[in-house]
Design a protein around this motif. Structure first.
Motif, mmCIF file in Angstrom:
data_model
loop_
_atom_site.group_PDB
_atom_site.id
_atom_site.type_symbol
_atom_site.label_atom_id
_atom_site.label_comp_id
_atom_site.label_asym_id
_atom_site.label_seq_id
_atom_site.Cartn_x
_atom_site.Cartn_y
_atom_site.Cartn_z
ATOM 1 N N VAL A 292 -20.944 32.509 -25.964
ATOM 2 C CA VAL A 292 -20.286 32.496 -27.272
ATOM 3 C C VAL A 292 -19.551 33.813 -27.508
ATOM 4 C CG1 VAL A 292 -20.684 32.477 -29.766
ATOM 5 C CG2 VAL A 292 -21.823 30.798 -28.320
ATOM 6 N N ALA A 293 -20.124 34.919 -27.000
ATOM 7 C CA ALA A 293 -19.489 36.228 -27.165
ATOM 8 C C ALA A 293 -18.362 36.445 -26.162
ATOM 9 C CB ALA A 293 -20.540 37.329 -27.002
ATOM 10 N N PHE A 294 -18.526 35.916 -24.955
ATOM 11 C CA PHE A 294 -17.620 36.219 -23.853
ATOM 12 C C PHE A 294 -16.368 35.326 -23.819
ATOM 13 C CE2 PHE A 294 -16.619 35.472 -19.244
ATOM 14 C CZ PHE A 294 -16.046 36.718 -18.991
ATOM 15 N N LEU A 295 -16.560 34.031 -23.945
ATOM 16 C CA LEU A 295 -15.457 33.091 -23.740
ATOM 17 C C LEU A 295 -14.300 33.217 -24.740
ATOM 18 C CD1 LEU A 295 -17.556 29.951 -22.781
ATOM 19 C CD2 LEU A 295 -16.047 31.255 -21.280
ATOM 20 N N PRO A 296 -14.574 33.461 -26.038
ATOM 21 C CA PRO A 296 -13.448 33.541 -26.982
ATOM 22 C C PRO A 296 -12.431 34.628 -26.640
ATOM 23 C CG PRO A 296 -15.494 33.257 -28.172
ATOM 24 C CD PRO A 296 -15.865 33.521 -26.751
ATOM 25 N N GLN A 297 -12.841 35.628 -25.850
ATOM 26 C CA GLN A 297 -11.908 36.693 -25.503
ATOM 27 C C GLN A 297 -10.705 36.173 -24.711
ATOM 28 O OE1 GLN A 297 -12.957 39.278 -27.103
ATOM 29 N NE2 GLN A 297 -14.962 38.331 -27.431
ATOM 30 N N PHE A 298 -10.859 35.012 -24.077
ATOM 31 C CA PHE A 298 -9.815 34.500 -23.196
ATOM 32 C C PHE A 298 -9.167 33.206 -23.706
ATOM 33 C CE2 PHE A 298 -12.951 36.851 -20.792
ATOM 34 C CZ PHE A 298 -12.169 37.755 -20.089
ATOM 35 N N ILE A 299 -9.675 32.677 -24.795
ATOM 36 C CA ILE A 299 -9.160 31.407 -25.299
ATOM 37 C C ILE A 299 -7.940 31.617 -26.187
ATOM 38 C CG2 ILE A 299 -9.683 29.443 -26.799
ATOM 39 C CD1 ILE A 299 -12.543 29.564 -25.820
ATOM 40 N N ASP A 300 -6.907 30.849 -25.918
ATOM 41 C CA ASP A 300 -5.712 30.846 -26.749
ATOM 42 C C ASP A 300 -5.877 29.748 -27.789
ATOM 43 O OD1 ASP A 300 -3.234 30.793 -27.917
ATOM 44 O OD2 ASP A 300 -2.147 30.195 -26.105
ATOM 45 N N ARG A 301 -6.020 30.133 -29.043
ATOM 46 C CA ARG A 301 -6.299 29.131 -30.067
ATOM 47 C C ARG A 301 -5.093 28.235 -30.334
ATOM 48 N NH1 ARG A 301 -4.892 30.530 -35.370
ATOM 49 N NH2 ARG A 301 -4.003 32.606 -35.640
ATOM 50 N N ALA B 155 -18.012 43.730 -29.279
ATOM 51 C CA ALA B 155 -19.113 44.654 -29.559
ATOM 52 C C ALA B 155 -20.353 44.303 -28.733
ATOM 53 C CB ALA B 155 -19.451 44.618 -31.054
ATOM 54 N N TYR B 156 -20.588 43.023 -28.542
ATOM 55 C CA TYR B 156 -21.741 42.574 -27.769
ATOM 56 C C TYR B 156 -21.616 42.985 -26.301
ATOM 57 C CZ TYR B 156 -25.344 39.395 -25.978
ATOM 58 O OH TYR B 156 -26.460 38.874 -25.362
ATOM 59 N N LEU B 157 -20.413 42.902 -25.753
ATOM 60 C CA LEU B 157 -20.193 43.327 -24.375
ATOM 61 C C LEU B 157 -20.467 44.816 -24.211
ATOM 62 C CD1 LEU B 157 -16.922 41.394 -23.419
ATOM 63 C CD2 LEU B 157 -19.269 40.844 -22.779
ATOM 64 N N VAL B 158 -20.047 45.613 -25.186
ATOM 65 C CA VAL B 158 -20.326 47.056 -25.140
ATOM 66 C C VAL B 158 -21.833 47.299 -25.197
ATOM 67 C CG1 VAL B 158 -20.059 49.248 -26.363
ATOM 68 C CG2 VAL B 158 -18.108 47.694 -26.144
ATOM 69 N N TYR B 159 -22.514 46.578 -26.078
ATOM 70 C CA TYR B 159 -23.981 46.698 -26.184
ATOM 71 C C TYR B 159 -24.665 46.359 -24.862
ATOM 72 C CZ TYR B 159 -28.713 45.039 -27.153
ATOM 73 O OH TYR B 159 -30.063 44.811 -27.092
ATOM 74 N N LEU B 160 -24.241 45.261 -24.236
ATOM 75 C CA LEU B 160 -24.831 44.867 -22.960
ATOM 76 C C LEU B 160 -24.584 45.934 -21.892
ATOM 77 C CD1 LEU B 160 -23.951 41.056 -22.673
ATOM 78 C CD2 LEU B 160 -26.175 42.069 -23.182
ATOM 79 N N GLY B 161 -23.389 46.517 -21.916
ATOM 80 C CA GLY B 161 -23.058 47.553 -20.943
ATOM 81 C C GLY B 161 -23.929 48.786 -21.092
ATOM 82 N N ILE B 162 -24.119 49.233 -22.336
ATOM 83 C CA ILE B 162 -24.968 50.408 -22.587
ATOM 84 C C ILE B 162 -26.410 50.118 -22.177
ATOM 85 C CG2 ILE B 162 -25.926 51.896 -24.393
ATOM 86 C CD1 ILE B 162 -23.278 51.534 -25.908
ATOM 87 N N LYS B 163 -26.891 48.933 -22.504
ATOM 88 C CA LYS B 163 -28.258 48.552 -22.152
ATOM 89 C C LYS B 163 -28.440 48.523 -20.641
ATOM 90 C CE LYS B 163 -31.681 44.914 -23.016
ATOM 91 N NZ LYS B 163 -31.925 43.595 -23.667
ATOM 92 N N LEU C 241 -18.575 49.100 -16.371
ATOM 93 C CA LEU C 241 -17.534 48.068 -16.372
ATOM 94 C C LEU C 241 -17.643 47.172 -17.604
ATOM 95 C CD1 LEU C 241 -17.561 47.106 -12.586
ATOM 96 C CD2 LEU C 241 -15.737 48.292 -13.822
ATOM 97 N N LEU C 242 -18.884 46.868 -18.016
ATOM 98 C CA LEU C 242 -19.075 46.031 -19.204
ATOM 99 C C LEU C 242 -18.587 46.742 -20.466
ATOM 100 C CD1 LEU C 242 -22.535 44.208 -18.970
ATOM 101 C CD2 LEU C 242 -20.275 43.192 -19.202
ATOM 102 N N VAL C 243 -18.925 48.028 -20.598
ATOM 103 C CA VAL C 243 -18.458 48.795 -21.750
ATOM 104 C C VAL C 243 -16.932 48.840 -21.750
ATOM 105 C CG1 VAL C 243 -18.360 51.092 -22.796
ATOM 106 C CG2 VAL C 243 -20.532 50.193 -21.971
ATOM 107 N N GLY C 244 -16.352 49.060 -20.577
ATOM 108 C CA GLY C 244 -14.893 49.077 -20.461
ATOM 109 C C GLY C 244 -14.275 47.755 -20.868
ATOM 110 N N ALA C 245 -14.907 46.641 -20.458
ATOM 111 C CA ALA C 245 -14.395 45.319 -20.821
ATOM 112 C C ALA C 245 -14.454 45.108 -22.327
ATOM 113 C CB ALA C 245 -15.204 44.237 -20.102
ATOM 114 N N GLY C 246 -15.557 45.549 -22.947
ATOM 115 C CA GLY C 246 -15.691 45.412 -24.392
ATOM 116 C C GLY C 246 -14.655 46.227 -25.143
#
Length: 207
Positions: free
Chosen positions: A130-139, A81-89, A192-197
């Motif tokens: 904190v918002a970006f990195l967890p998207q790629f981490i395999d727990r 959600a934060y990535l989408v917010y950053l993209g819109i902004k 691109l940011l909105v798309g990533a989110g």
């Protein structure tokens, strides 16, 4: 770690880094005022600042991962959600790039320290990681190994990006002062940011 995950991280990081933020504005300001010689010290300072912010973020993420899988999943949703917010902004930012030339003679070490402080101590940097990195981490994978790979990759890209911005600003000053070019740049980056989110949210839903 799957090669596909690393490749996705590289692509997403490159997009996010190239979008102008406080750090890049500082790099451009020095380059506009003092030329291409600012490129190396500024790029080193930016990389050190990102290393500081990214390490602090990764340690916090690691603690959350160990504490609760549910909390970690919620963090991923919030990150998307934060990535989408950053993209819109960014899309709505228009064509301004507020970078005034710094003409005062500044020693390389001082420039490097300035870049480090602006990058590392910006609260938005840690929030972003904190918002970006967890998207790629395999727990389920080795966290320290993933941390090392992601940090090394991101810092190399951050250094190259800051170095490139400094060279472009010092050689092609009309571009960084062109409202139309910056507007197109911001809208493309925002999209691109909105798309990533949204893509991240879709992955979460599919799991």
């Amino acid at each position: 770690m799957a090669v596909e995950t690393w490749a996705a991280f590289v692509a997403a990081s490159a997009i996010l880094l190239i979008i102008p933020g406080p750090t890049i504005l500082l790099v451009v300001s020095y380059a506009l005022g003092q030329g291409w010689r600012t490129a190396l010290p500024m790029a080193v300072g930016v990389a050190l600042g990102d290393f500081t912010a990214m390490t602090l973020s990764m340690l916090g993420i690691g603690a959350l991962l160990m504490a609760s899988a549910t909390v970690f999943t919620v963090l991923k949703w919030l990150g998307a959600a934060y990535l989408v917010y950053l993209g819109i902004k960014l899309f709505r930012a228009g064509g301004t790039l507020e970078a005034k030339p710094r003409t005062d003679a500044t020693p390389p070490l001082k420039m490097m320290a300035h870049a480090w402080l602006v990058t590392a101590l910006n609260p938005k940097s840690i929030t972003f990681f904190v918002a970006f990195l967890p998207q790629f981490i395999d727990r389920h994978g080795a966290f320290l190994t993933q941390m090392l790979i992601f940090e090394t990759t991101f810092l190399a890209l951050a250094f190259a990006n800051a170095f490139g911005y400094a060279l472009v600003a010092s050689r092609a000053r009309q571009f960084v002062r062109n409202p139309r070019a910056i507007r197109v740049f911001n809208r493309a980056g925002g999209t691109l940011l909105v798309g990533a989110g949204l893509a991240t949210a879709a992955m979460r839903s599919g799991n």
